[in-house]
Design a protein around this motif. Structure first.
Motif, PDB file in Angstrom:
ATOM      1  N   MET A   1       6.396  -2.045   0.562  1.00 54.52           N
ATOM      2  CA  MET A   1       5.628  -3.204   0.108  1.00 54.52           C
ATOM      3  C   MET A   1       4.184  -2.817  -0.198  1.00 54.52           C
ATOM      4  SD  MET A   1       5.860  -6.319  -0.693  1.00 54.52           S
ATOM      5  CE  MET A   1       4.819  -7.693  -1.049  1.00 54.52           C
ATOM      6  N   ARG A   2       3.596  -1.986   0.681  1.00 54.67           N
ATOM      7  CA  ARG A   2       2.219  -1.552   0.458  1.00 54.67           C
ATOM      8  C   ARG A   2       2.134  -0.701  -0.802  1.00 54.67           C
ATOM      9  NH1 ARG A   2       1.175   0.824   6.408  1.00 54.67           N
ATOM     10  NH2 ARG A   2       3.040   1.930   5.704  1.00 54.67           N
ATOM     11  N   ARG A   3       3.149   0.117  -1.029  1.00 54.79           N
ATOM     12  CA  ARG A   3       3.175   0.929  -2.246  1.00 54.79           C
ATOM     13  C   ARG A   3       3.246   0.047  -3.487  1.00 54.79           C
ATOM     14  NH1 ARG A   3       6.584   3.644   1.366  1.00 54.79           N
ATOM     15  NH2 ARG A   3       6.042   5.835   1.798  1.00 54.79           N
ATOM     16  N   LEU A   4       4.056  -1.013  -3.432  1.00 54.46           N
ATOM     17  CA  LEU A   4       4.196  -1.911  -4.569  1.00 54.46           C
ATOM     18  C   LEU A   4       2.899  -2.638  -4.873  1.00 54.46           C
ATOM     19  CD1 LEU A   4       7.732  -3.468  -3.939  1.00 54.46           C
ATOM     20  CD2 LEU A   4       7.094  -1.683  -5.572  1.00 54.46           C
ATOM     21  N   THR A   5       2.128  -2.948  -3.841  1.00 51.42           N
ATOM     22  CA  THR A   5       0.823  -3.579  -4.055  1.00 51.42           C
ATOM     23  C   THR A   5      -0.091  -2.657  -4.857  1.00 51.42           C
ATOM     24  OG1 THR A   5       1.024  -4.808  -1.981  1.00 51.42           O
ATOM     25  CG2 THR A   5      -1.191  -4.585  -2.928  1.00 51.42           C
ATOM     26  N   LEU A   6      -0.086  -1.380  -4.498  1.00 55.89           N
ATOM     27  CA  LEU A   6      -0.887  -0.408  -5.236  1.00 55.89           C
ATOM     28  C   LEU A   6      -0.346  -0.232  -6.657  1.00 55.89           C
ATOM     29  CD1 LEU A   6      -3.133   1.697  -5.303  1.00 55.89           C
ATOM     30  CD2 LEU A   6      -1.530   3.359  -4.341  1.00 55.89           C
ATOM     31  N   THR A   7       0.977  -0.276  -6.800  1.00 55.42           N
ATOM     32  CA  THR A   7       1.585  -0.160  -8.125  1.00 55.42           C
ATOM     33  C   THR A   7       1.123  -1.285  -9.038  1.00 55.42           C
ATOM     34  OG1 THR A   7       3.553   0.930  -7.222  1.00 55.42           O
ATOM     35  CG2 THR A   7       3.771  -0.114  -9.383  1.00 55.42           C
ATOM     36  N   ARG A   8       1.136  -2.512  -8.521  1.00 52.60           N
ATOM     37  CA  ARG A   8       0.678  -3.650  -9.322  1.00 52.60           C
ATOM     38  C   ARG A   8      -0.795  -3.502  -9.687  1.00 52.60           C
ATOM     39  NH1 ARG A   8       4.061  -6.586  -5.692  1.00 52.60           N
ATOM     40  NH2 ARG A   8       2.261  -7.035  -4.359  1.00 52.60           N
ATOM     41  N   ARG A   9      -1.587  -3.005  -8.759  1.00 48.26           N
ATOM     42  CA  ARG A   9      -3.019  -2.795  -9.028  1.00 48.26           C
ATOM     43  C   ARG A   9      -3.221  -1.812 -10.168  1.00 48.26           C
ATOM     44  NH1 ARG A   9      -6.001   1.602  -6.986  1.00 48.26           N
ATOM     45  NH2 ARG A   9      -8.255   1.364  -7.167  1.00 48.26           N
ATOM     46  N   GLU A  10      -2.456  -0.721 -10.173  1.00 47.58           N
ATOM     47  CA  GLU A  10      -2.597   0.298 -11.217  1.00 47.58           C
ATOM     48  C   GLU A  10      -2.169  -0.247 -12.572  1.00 47.58           C
ATOM     49  OE1 GLU A  10      -3.982   3.221 -10.999  1.00 47.58           O
ATOM     50  OE2 GLU A  10      -4.392   2.965  -8.857  1.00 47.58           O
ATOM     51  N   LEU A  11      -1.068  -0.981 -12.592  1.00 46.85           N
ATOM     52  CA  LEU A  11      -0.605  -1.546 -13.857  1.00 46.85           C
ATOM     53  C   LEU A  11      -1.598  -2.563 -14.402  1.00 46.85           C
ATOM     54  CD1 LEU A  11       3.208  -2.016 -13.119  1.00 46.85           C
ATOM     55  CD2 LEU A  11       2.157  -0.300 -14.605  1.00 46.85           C
ATOM     56  N   ILE A 217      -0.086   6.731  -1.354  1.00 45.17           N
ATOM     57  CA  ILE A 217      -0.901   6.396  -2.525  1.00 45.17           C
ATOM     58  C   ILE A 217      -0.324   7.058  -3.767  1.00 45.17           C
ATOM     59  CG2 ILE A 217      -3.170   6.695  -3.589  1.00 45.17           C
ATOM     60  CD1 ILE A 217      -4.376   6.455  -0.780  1.00 45.17           C
ATOM     61  N   VAL A 218       0.072   8.330  -3.633  1.00 45.70           N
ATOM     62  CA  VAL A 218       0.724   9.042  -4.740  1.00 45.70           C
ATOM     63  C   VAL A 218       2.012   8.331  -5.135  1.00 45.70           C
ATOM     64  CG1 VAL A 218       1.886  11.185  -5.384  1.00 45.70           C
ATOM     65  CG2 VAL A 218      -0.330  11.271  -4.231  1.00 45.70           C
ATOM     66  N   ASP A 219       2.765   7.840  -4.126  1.00 42.29           N
ATOM     67  CA  ASP A 219       3.997   7.106  -4.418  1.00 42.29           C
ATOM     68  C   ASP A 219       3.715   5.866  -5.258  1.00 42.29           C
ATOM     69  OD1 ASP A 219       5.463   8.917  -3.001  1.00 42.29           O
ATOM     70  OD2 ASP A 219       5.546   7.717  -1.161  1.00 42.29           O
ATOM     71  N   GLY A 220       2.717   5.084  -4.842  1.00 42.67           N
ATOM     72  CA  GLY A 220       2.395   3.847  -5.550  1.00 42.67           C
ATOM     73  C   GLY A 220       1.952   4.092  -6.979  1.00 42.67           C
ATOM     74  N   LYS A 221       1.084   5.092  -7.156  1.00 41.18           N
ATOM     75  CA  LYS A 221       0.613   5.413  -8.504  1.00 41.18           C
ATOM     76  C   LYS A 221       1.758   5.964  -9.357  1.00 41.18           C
ATOM     77  CE  LYS A 221      -4.262   6.339  -7.372  1.00 41.18           C
ATOM     78  NZ  LYS A 221      -4.860   5.461  -8.407  1.00 41.18           N
ATOM     79  N   SER A 222       2.577   6.828  -8.766  1.00 44.28           N
ATOM     80  CA  SER A 222       3.693   7.417  -9.515  1.00 44.28           C
ATOM     81  C   SER A 222       4.662   6.349  -9.995  1.00 44.28           C
ATOM     82  CB  SER A 222       4.445   8.445  -8.646  1.00 44.28           C
ATOM     83  OG  SER A 222       3.600   9.515  -8.287  1.00 44.28           O
ATOM     84  N   LEU A 223       4.958   5.393  -9.136  1.00 42.57           N
ATOM     85  CA  LEU A 223       5.889   4.334  -9.513  1.00 42.57           C
ATOM     86  C   LEU A 223       5.362   3.557 -10.716  1.00 42.57           C
ATOM     87  CD1 LEU A 223       8.455   2.763  -8.951  1.00 42.57           C
ATOM     88  CD2 LEU A 223       7.178   1.362  -7.314  1.00 42.57           C
TER      89      LEU A 223
END
Length: 345
Positions: A1-11, A217-223
């Motif tokens: 879930m925390r990774r997905l939050t970072l993913t949404r932020r990057e997008l 963090i790398v996971d979230g950005k990579s996704l």
């Protein structure tokens, strides 16, 4: 879930990147209006495909005019004007009365030497040169047939020419691979730039204060950056389909695009972790991506050929091997990026 939050932020942050948005709009335009663009692009890729749309006026002079002129006139996109001597033909060319000159001289041994004169570099020059090459190739075949009695050995017959559609070839060998892999290269560039910017501005330390570890963090950005490339490719293929260019095996093509994107994103993030300066990381990423793509072109079946074969509906065993190998390589690149993150952490 925390990774997905970072993913949404990057997008969400991509909407303010003007360069990225412009690149996406250019790709969108190419895909949406592909049926119109292909016609213009093919005229440069294969100028012969425009036969009939442009007629080349060819002036012919010399003592072999009677042999050469009928062959040149056989082309639908060529018209011939005969001149009594070279001087008259040259004056006509200089005045713009003809587009090109063929000055043919037959020597005592029966050989015909042809000097071709074309206008200076322009788009019209390309069309003129193509027509002259076709005419001279036809003339060469005719002369070979006429002088065949002089041969001491019988040459092998040429294989029959297979009919080909230049628009079909350009679309599936150039346009589809371009729209498939360009998002992958952009994603890798964004990944390297995003992580290098975080380190350069020390905002990465703020992220690390959160419960997220650096590998997470790398996971979230990579996704975020891996997901956007096949999504773009799928949209481009939908536009191609709407323009009458179906892409066969779309799921396998998207798997290959996702795998190549993962390789580039993983390499870009690993590079940014080692070289935190944005300019240097971008430069190294660009050169590295070009080297990787150039090296891949030397493979028995490069990824761009695999995409073309999948899209046209004629994959082979080697095509499936390229897809499977890309997936394995993608897993290795992602593991390498996470390992680099753990080392920095």
């Amino acid at each position: 879930m925390r990774r997905l939050t970072l993913t949404r932020r990057e997008l969400w942050s991509l909407r303010v990147e003007k360069t990225i948005v412009l690149a996406l709009l250019i790709q969108l335009f190419v895909a949406a209006f592909s049926s119109f663009l292909v016609v213009g692009l093919v005229s440069m890729y294969s100028p012969g495909a425009t036969q009939g749309a442009y007629t080349v006026e060819v002036g012919v002079a010399g003592n072999a005019t009677d042999e050469l002129a009928p062959v040149v006139a056989e082309g639908d996109a060529r018209r011939v004007t005969r001149y009594a001597d070279r001087e008259a033909a040259t004056r006509a060319f200089e005045r713009g009365q003809v587009d090109a000159l063929l000055l043919a001289t037959e020597r005592p041994n029966g050989r015909v030497v042809v000097d071709a004169v074309a206008p200076e570099g322009s788009f019209r020059t390309t069309l003129v040169v193509v027509q002259l090459k076709d005419a001279l190739a036809d003339f060469e075949r005719q002369r070979r047939a006429e002088l065949s009695h002089r041969l001491e050995r019988q040459p092998l017959d040429l294989p029959p020419e297979a009919p080909a559609n230049p628009y079909f070839g350009f679309t599936y060998t150039v346009l589809v691979p371009l729209l498939a892999f360009l998002p992958a290269f952009i994603s890798g560039s964004i990944a390297a730039d995003s992580l290098a910017e975080e380190r350069e501005r020390n905002t990465l330390d703020l992220l690390r204060v959160t419960p997220l570890s650096l590998p997470e963090i790398v996971d979230g950005k990579s996704l975020a950056f891996v997901a956007i490339a096949p999504a773009q490719a799928a949209l481009w293929f939908a536009f191609l389909w709407a323009n009458g260019t179906p892409v066969h095996n779309p799921l396998l093509v998207l798997v290959l695009v996702a795998a190549v994107t993962t390789v580039l994103v993983g390499a870009g993030q690993a590079l940014a972790l080692r070289v935190p300066n944005r300019r240097e990381s971008q430069l190294l990423y660009s050169f590295g991506a070009l080297l990787v793509f150039g090296g891949a072109s030397l493979l028995p079946e490069p990824p761009q050929n695999a995409v073309a074969k999948l899209a046209v509906g004629s994959p082979s065993t080697s095509t499936y091997a390229v897809v499977a190998g890309s997936v394995v390589l993608a897993a290795g690149a992602y593991a390498f990026a996470r390992r680099a993150a753990r080392k920095v952490e």
